[in-house]
Write a protein that holds these residues in place. Structure first.
Motif, short mmCIF file in Angstrom:
data_model
loop_
_atom_site.label_atom_id
_atom_site.label_comp_id
_atom_site.label_asym_id
_atom_site.label_seq_id
_atom_site.Cartn_x
_atom_site.Cartn_y
_atom_site.Cartn_z
N ALA A 79 0.82 -1.22 0.00
CA ALA A 79 0.00 0.00 0.00
C ALA A 79 0.85 1.27 0.00
N SER A 80 2.18 1.11 0.06
CA SER A 80 3.09 2.26 0.15
C SER A 80 3.51 2.74 -1.22
N ASP A 81 3.99 3.98 -1.27
CA ASP A 81 4.59 4.51 -2.50
C ASP A 81 5.94 3.82 -2.72
N LYS A 82 6.29 3.62 -3.97
CA LYS A 82 7.57 2.99 -4.29
C LYS A 82 8.62 4.06 -4.59
N PRO A 83 9.89 3.78 -4.29
CA PRO A 83 10.43 2.56 -3.67
C PRO A 83 10.19 2.53 -2.16
N VAL A 84 10.39 1.37 -1.58
CA VAL A 84 10.20 1.14 -0.15
C VAL A 84 11.52 0.69 0.45
N ASP A 85 11.81 1.17 1.66
CA ASP A 85 12.99 0.69 2.38
C ASP A 85 12.62 -0.59 3.12
N LEU A 86 13.11 -1.71 2.63
CA LEU A 86 12.74 -2.99 3.21
C LEU A 86 13.27 -3.17 4.63
N VAL A 87 14.38 -2.50 4.95
CA VAL A 87 14.90 -2.57 6.33
C VAL A 87 13.87 -1.99 7.29
N GLU A 88 13.37 -0.82 6.95
CA GLU A 88 12.40 -0.14 7.82
C GLU A 88 11.05 -0.84 7.85
N LYS A 89 10.61 -1.34 6.68
CA LYS A 89 9.25 -1.84 6.55
C LYS A 89 9.10 -3.33 6.86
N LEU A 90 10.21 -4.08 6.82
CA LEU A 90 10.08 -5.53 7.01
C LEU A 90 11.19 -6.13 7.86
N SER A 91 12.44 -5.89 7.48
CA SER A 91 13.57 -6.59 8.12
C SER A 91 13.62 -6.34 9.62
N SER A 99 29.41 -4.33 14.25
CA SER A 99 29.85 -5.64 14.72
C SER A 99 29.03 -6.76 14.10
N ILE A 100 27.80 -6.45 13.70
CA ILE A 100 26.94 -7.41 13.02
C ILE A 100 26.66 -6.86 11.63
N TYR A 101 27.09 -7.59 10.60
CA TYR A 101 27.00 -7.10 9.22
C TYR A 101 25.56 -7.09 8.75
N GLY A 102 25.26 -6.15 7.88
CA GLY A 102 23.91 -6.06 7.34
C GLY A 102 23.77 -4.87 6.43
N LEU A 103 22.59 -4.28 6.42
CA LEU A 103 22.30 -3.12 5.59
C LEU A 103 21.59 -2.06 6.42
N TYR A 104 21.99 -0.80 6.22
CA TYR A 104 21.28 0.30 6.87
C TYR A 104 19.95 0.59 6.19
N ARG A 105 19.94 0.46 4.86
CA ARG A 105 18.71 0.67 4.09
C ARG A 105 18.71 -0.31 2.91
N LEU A 106 17.52 -0.68 2.47
CA LEU A 106 17.40 -1.58 1.32
C LEU A 106 16.23 -1.10 0.45
N PRO A 107 16.47 -0.16 -0.46
CA PRO A 107 15.39 0.33 -1.32
C PRO A 107 14.99 -0.73 -2.35
N VAL A 108 13.71 -1.06 -2.38
CA VAL A 108 13.20 -2.04 -3.34
C VAL A 108 11.96 -1.48 -4.03
N THR A 109 11.67 -2.06 -5.17
CA THR A 109 10.46 -1.71 -5.90
C THR A 109 9.92 -2.99 -6.56
N TRP A 110 8.85 -2.86 -7.33
CA TRP A 110 8.26 -4.03 -7.99
C TRP A 110 7.39 -3.60 -9.15
#
Length: 401
Positions: free
Chosen positions: A133-145, A390-401
């Motif tokens: 329901a969100s506008d694209k792109p979406v930050d998957l870190v914030e919205k899901l991860s 200390s724990i590897y990952g992503l600060y943000r992950l912009p995705v679209t579809w």
């Protein structure tokens, strides 16, 4: 290239899809060797799969973070070094460790986690509804991860989810190597202070959550200690969301970058758990499976590690050891990588691994089923990877579809 003796650990990852060259060089040329650590001391690093498992399963290597020789990989020292009353199971050796772990182990059995699956599925579906329901792109870190494991662990512990921003902001500071010791310690004290008050409240009225059940159980056994439950709550809260959140983000990128692997699990969700194991091996979000300090002289592959010397078990190189994993640089969900050490090994193996596996499986199955055209909204080279954490990952992950 820098020799092993001149190398200071940890080494920042220059590529998100491979260990640093320095780590590979250590495993191939000097698999058990001395390195520098940020406090100016030296420690042994063990880099081959078999040797890492040996160290993690040998009682002559202690987990006692109160030992002054225990190797710490951040400048300034260990902000988690609490009072003795707040020691957690990860700081304990036998015979203390077994009872402390057993006390909470029933909360993370396969049976208990399977009973949680419908609620995890509900959480994931609700978050993906919001994404769609969100506008694209979406930050998957914030919205899901971040929300998935945060919601799950908060509900499990009986911590109000309304505090998740507070926990995530302070946890990020605690785990960021470039933040000063003073700032990290202050963040630790803020989280500790909140949990201290929360547990005091639960002591008066224990609820049907993990912390409430621990209070009741330990009181019935006659060995309840406020500090012990405080330490446990901090350990589970931090470990319960930060690690899984990073694996959701990295796993999504890994699958999107390997479309044939992604199509395999889309066609047969029964293979998703195999994909989860391979992604855990492939990314190994914590470089060192953990650290130890020798409490006796130990000979390992012809090298003598003296009592009192620190040891770093380099899980990343262990999980990319070609003697154990054919073509380790290849993401291959069919390899059956369950003997990786991403969750550690031996008596201190990750308590919450069953829960982490369930969350990852449900997220990947649901995400790619409901948003089959999901793709990165930026080039992978432009993604902000956590090279300073200390724990590897992503600060943000912009995705679209």
């Amino acid at each position: 290239m820098t020799t092993a003796e001149e190398l200071e650990l940890p080494v920042a990852r220059k590529c998100p899809f491979a260990p640093p060259e320095e780590y590979t060089q250590i495993r191939e040329e000097q698999p058990i060797t001395r390195v520098k650590i940020p406090d100016g001391k030296e420690a042994w690093v063990v880099s081959r799969h078999q040797d890492v498992r040996t160290v993690l399963n040998d009682r002559r290597f202690s987990s006692d973070r109160f030992n002054p020789n225990f190797p710490i990989l951040v400048k300034g020292g260990n902000v988690f070094r609490q009072t003795n009353a707040e020691r957690t199971m990860i700081t304990m050796d036998a015979p203390e460790h077994g009872p402390a772990r057993k006390s909470v182990l029933s909360e993370f059995t396969v049976k208990r986690v399977n009973a949680m699956r419908p609620r995890i599925q509900e959480i994931v579906d609700g978050l993906i509804d919001e994404i769609l329901a969100s506008d694209k792109p979406v930050d998957l870190v914030e919205k899901l991860s971040l929300p998935v494991p945060s919601l799950v662990i908060c509900e499990l512990l009986g911590v109000p989810y309304s505090e998740h921003d507070f926990f995530q902001e302070n946890t990020a500071k605690i785990l960021k190597r470039t933040v000063s010791f003073e700032e990290r310690r202050a963040a630790f004290e803020r989280v500790r202070g909140y949990l201290d008050q929360l547990i005091t409240t639960k002591e008066a009225d224990p609820g049907d959550d993990l912390l409430g059940r621990q209070i009741v159980k330990l009181r019935e056994e006659g060995n309840y200690e406020h500090g012990a439950v405080l330490g446990l709550s901090f350990l589970l809260l931090v470990a319960g969301h930060e690690t899984t959140a990073n694996m959701i983000s990295l796993g999504t990128v890994g699958l999107l970058q390997n479309p044939s692997q992604l199509e395999t699990i889309k066609a047969d969700p029964g293979k998703t758990l195999d994909a989860v194991e391979e992604l855990l091996r492939y990314f190994t979000i914590v470089d060192t499976a953990t650290a130890r300090v020798a409490v006796e002289d130990v000979e390992l592959d012809g090298v003598t590690i003296r009592s009192g010397e620190g040891v770093l078990a380099l899980g990343y190189t262990a999980n990319w050891d070609p003697a154990v994993f054919d073509e380790p640089s290849k993401l291959d969900i069919t390899r059956g990588a369950r003997h990786h050490v991403a969750f550690g090994f031996g008596p201190h193996q990750c308590l919450g691994q069953n829960l982490a596996r369930a969350e990852l499986q449900i997220v990947f199955d649901t995400l790619f089923r409901r948003i089959p055209s999901l793709r990165l909204a930026v080039d992978v080279d432009d993604l902000p990877f956590k090279e300073d954490a200390s724990i590897y990952g992503l600060y943000r992950l912009p995705v679209t579809w």
